[in-house]
Design an enzyme around this catalytic site. Structure first.
Site, mmCIF file in Angstrom:
data_model
loop_
_atom_site.group_PDB
_atom_site.id
_atom_site.type_symbol
_atom_site.label_atom_id
_atom_site.label_comp_id
_atom_site.label_asym_id
_atom_site.label_seq_id
_atom_site.Cartn_x
_atom_site.Cartn_y
_atom_site.Cartn_z
ATOM 1 N N TYR A 55 0.855 -1.201 0.000
ATOM 2 C CA TYR A 55 0.000 0.000 0.000
ATOM 3 C C TYR A 55 0.878 1.235 0.000
ATOM 4 C CZ TYR A 55 -4.854 -1.377 0.472
ATOM 5 O OH TYR A 55 -6.119 -1.824 0.210
ATOM 6 N N GLU A 57 -0.516 4.824 -0.372
ATOM 7 C CA GLU A 57 -1.287 6.068 -0.518
ATOM 8 C C GLU A 57 -0.381 7.275 -0.384
ATOM 9 O OE1 GLU A 57 -2.717 3.501 0.998
ATOM 10 O OE2 GLU A 57 -4.923 3.696 1.002
ATOM 11 N N ASP A 202 -7.022 13.357 -24.977
ATOM 12 C CA ASP A 202 -6.986 11.962 -24.512
ATOM 13 C C ASP A 202 -6.360 11.146 -25.640
ATOM 14 O OD1 ASP A 202 -7.357 9.350 -23.856
ATOM 15 O OD2 ASP A 202 -9.531 9.483 -23.570
ATOM 16 N N THR A 229 -3.669 6.003 -21.705
ATOM 17 C CA THR A 229 -3.496 4.712 -21.056
ATOM 18 C C THR A 229 -2.092 4.211 -21.388
ATOM 19 O OG1 THR A 229 -4.628 3.660 -22.914
ATOM 20 C CG2 THR A 229 -5.925 4.043 -20.914
ATOM 21 N N LYS A 232 -1.899 0.282 -24.444
ATOM 22 C CA LYS A 232 -2.276 0.078 -25.855
ATOM 23 C C LYS A 232 -1.006 0.145 -26.709
ATOM 24 C CE LYS A 232 -6.990 1.760 -25.185
ATOM 25 N NZ LYS A 232 -7.205 2.609 -24.010
ATOM 26 N N ARG A 238 -1.940 -2.536 -17.928
ATOM 27 C CA ARG A 238 -3.205 -1.790 -17.932
ATOM 28 C C ARG A 238 -3.046 -0.656 -16.935
ATOM 29 N NH1 ARG A 238 -6.874 -5.149 -21.007
ATOM 30 N NH2 ARG A 238 -8.456 -3.599 -20.573
HETATM 31 N N1 DSN Z 1 -11.697 0.004 -24.511
HETATM 32 C C1 DSN Z 1 -10.807 0.894 -25.200
HETATM 33 C C2 DSN Z 1 -10.871 0.729 -26.674
HETATM 34 O O1 DSN Z 1 -11.055 -0.398 -27.083
HETATM 35 O O2 DSN Z 1 -10.730 1.674 -27.419
HETATM 36 C C3 DSN Z 1 -11.002 2.292 -24.803
HETATM 37 O O3 DSN Z 1 -11.362 2.347 -23.484
#
Ligand code: DSN
Length: 421
Positions: A55, A57, A202, A229, A232, A238
């Site tokens: 943890y 925080e 974003d 994120t 990707k 993730r």
């Molecule tokens: N789930 C993602 C996508 O497939 O684009 C975005 O959150």
């Protein structure tokens, strides 16, 4: 001594079998969902490490629990690497994933009821860009802009400007999860400056491609906040990051913790640091260029084979195929058909789709994962041919079986990182 895998096999055979099955599925087929990728073995190792026990925080040097010597090191490294890669003044690496990341950014800078502009979901925006079904859609007053199908999906900036002047948004969000073009950040920034709005990009889908120098960086156009994120095109765990100018640092950090989240997942933060270090190298830059080259090759082959692509092609890593006009089948049938030949994609709404989200008109395809395995333009051509044949012959089981064997044979020459053959 038994390995961790052997222990899992003995203690929980059902989960072990599912894990082994998923490994085989990922290795035997090809992943073409544009938001998915195969992460690095080092990231898998870090995710499955003792950092998950901790943890933490707070933030480095200011924690609410003891024992933070090593967690402070990894979080500081992750922040530094993110700042270097994106050329920004501050990075918060604690968001658990994309939706909480965007929620934390909005809640840091907006009051409930504030007006925000974002891209319409069916035109390529994300649920968190104000879709009415999301909590963020209900908390703020969203004005949605759209793309122009008659201009191959370009954004009509005169219309965006008129809407901004009319509605005086507090924030303009630009970002997408199913838009096959790169964003032109400059005009968004000019319009935002004219109406005094904060700019948030974003770049979840393309964060890696920006870090790798293959696509434009919103900070170069003066954007205030960038969210992305980490899993990707970045190939990390993730997770999410909020990148910003120093003047937003305090508000962003307070919004992530204690505003929205409790303890960060330190195994994820460590794995993010690992992926960010990988993204600093020349191999990653080459990977990003190849992702785009592969997308061009795939789009060309699909178009040449008679498929209709929304926006007429792609300028990034993804494309949206209109299956109704191309093959007279909906996206759900197309997704299921490609599943039968070991190609994974996702059904996808097209702009102003007359069909519902679970039976939409299109599918979405992307190249980051296949590129990670080392596939290049010739493999994209094979995959396009297999897809076109399968989608046209979707009721012909024998042909699908033959195509499935061909795709699996192709995949066997391109191992997935982290999965032992
Ligand atoms: N789930 C993602 C996508 O497939 O684009 C975005 O959150």
């Amino acid at each position: 001594m038994a390995s961790a895998r052997e222990l899992l096999q003995q203690s929980d055979p059902a989960i072990f079998r599912a894990l082994a099955g998923e490994e085989m599925r990922q290795a035997q087929g090809v992943e073409m969902i544009p938001s998915e990728n195969y992460t690095y073995p080092e990231v898998l190792a870090t995710l499955g490490s003792v950092f998950t026990n901790k943890y933490s925080e707070g933030y480095p040097g200011r924690r609410y629990y003891g024992g933070q010597e090593f967690t402070d090191t990894i979080e500081s490294l992750a922040r530094q690497r993110a700042k270097q890669l994106f050329g920004c003044e501050h990075a918060n690496v604690q968001p658990l994933s994309g939706a909480p990341m965007n929620a934390a950014a909005y809640l840091a800078l907006l009051e409930p009821g504030d007006t925000v502009m974002g891209m319409d979901l069916s035109h390529g925006g994300h649920l968190t860009h104000g879709a009415p079904v999301s909590h963020m859609g209900r908390l703020f007053r969203w004005v949605r802009y759209k793309t122009e199908p008659s201009a191959e999906g370009r954004i009509d900036f005169d219309a965006v400007r008129r809407a901004a002047l009319e509605h005086s948004p507090r924030m303009i969000v630009c970002g997408y999860s199913s838009y096959p073009r790169d964003y032109d950040y400059g005009p968004f920034k000019e319009i935002a400056d004219e109406v005094g709005a904060i700019t948030l990009a974003d770049v979840s889908h393309i964060g890696g491609l920006i870090a790798g120098g293959a696509l434009a960086n919103p900070f170069d156009s003066g954007f205030d906040i960038v969210t992305t994120t980490t899993h990707k095109s970045m190939r990390g765990p993730r997770g999410g990051m909020i990148l910003c100018r120093s003047k937003f640092r305090l508000a962003i950090d307070k919004s992530v913790f204690p505003g929205l989240q409790g303890g960060p997942h330190m195994n994820q933060v460590a794995a993010t640091a690992v992926a960010l270090a990988k993204a600093q190298g020349p191999d990653f830059r080459q990977y990003c260029r190849q992702v785009l080259d592969n997308a061009q090759a795939l789009a060309r082959a699909l178009l040449a084979g008679g498929a209709h692509l929304v926006t007429g092609g792609t300028a990034n890593h993804m494309m949206v195929v209109d299956c109704v006009s191309s093959f007279e089948i909906n996206g759900r049938i197309a997704e299921e058909t490609l599943d039968r030949i070991s190609i994974t994609c996702n059904k996808q709404v097209i702009p102003d789709d007359p069909n519902p989200p679970l039976r939409p008109s299109g599918i979405r395809l992307g190249t980051p994962a296949a590129t990670t395995r080392g596939m290049r333009e010739p493999e994209m051509e094979v995959l396009a041919r297999c897809m076109l044949e399968a989608l046209r012959a979707h009721g012909d089981g024998a042909r699908l079986e033959r195509l499935n064997a061909e795709v699996q044979e192709l995949c066997s020459a391109f191992p997935v990182p982290g999965i032992e053959a």
